[in-house]
Scaffold this motif. Sequence first.
Motif, short mmCIF file in Angstrom:
data_model
loop_
_atom_site.label_atom_id
_atom_site.label_comp_id
_atom_site.label_asym_id
_atom_site.label_seq_id
_atom_site.Cartn_x
_atom_site.Cartn_y
_atom_site.Cartn_z
N ASP A 132 19.58 -6.79 22.75
CA ASP A 132 18.48 -6.06 22.62
C ASP A 132 18.72 -4.44 22.84
O ASP A 132 18.07 -3.54 23.07
N VAL A 151 15.97 0.46 15.49
CA VAL A 151 14.87 -0.65 14.75
C VAL A 151 13.77 -0.83 15.59
O VAL A 151 12.58 -0.76 15.12
N THR A 152 13.94 -1.00 16.91
CA THR A 152 13.27 -1.22 17.94
C THR A 152 12.09 -0.11 17.82
O THR A 152 10.90 0.01 18.04
N ARG A 183 9.72 -0.29 15.09
CA ARG A 183 9.11 -1.52 14.96
C ARG A 183 7.43 -1.15 14.52
O ARG A 183 7.02 -2.03 13.67
N THR A 184 6.98 -0.09 14.76
CA THR A 184 5.56 0.09 14.41
C THR A 184 5.38 1.18 13.32
O THR A 184 4.41 1.68 13.02
N ARG A 189 14.35 1.80 9.10
CA ARG A 189 14.08 0.61 9.69
C ARG A 189 14.71 -0.51 8.87
O ARG A 189 15.68 -1.20 9.50
#
Length: 134
Positions: free
Chosen positions: A11, A72-73, A76-77, A87
Amino acid sequence: MNGSDDRHGTDGTAPMDGRDRGDVVDAMDGAGDSDRTGDSDRTGGMDDGAIAGAVRGIVAMEASREVLAARVTALRTATSAEELAERDRCGAAMAEADARILLESIEVLDRLGMTSAAMACSYVAREEGLLPPS
C-alpha cells in the motif's frame, strides 16, 4: 495481483517490521566480507554481491511501484477527466510493475536455489496470465 495485500507494504508503506526495505539490502552489503565457503553451492553459484544486486533490483522496482500506488491512492476521489485519466495511467503502470516484480522474483528465486518459492511465484504468474499454463 490486485494490490490489496498490505502485509508486505504494497500500500506504499514500509514493511511491517518498521524498517525501510533499503535497510534490509544495506545489511546484506557486509555479508560478502566474511570468509564463507560453500555458499555459492546453495545459491545457484551466486556470490553475496550478486545476491545483494539481485535483491536491490527488486527493491528498486518495488519503490517505483510504491510511488505509483501512492499516486493512485491520492487520486482515489478524483472527479476531473484529467485526474481520472492520470489515475488510470498510474493504475496500469502499477499493474505492469507488479507483473515485472513477480517475473523478476521468479528468476532471482530460481537462481538462488529457492525452487519452492520460485514455483509458488510461477503458480501466481500463471494464475495472473503472465505465464502460459503448465
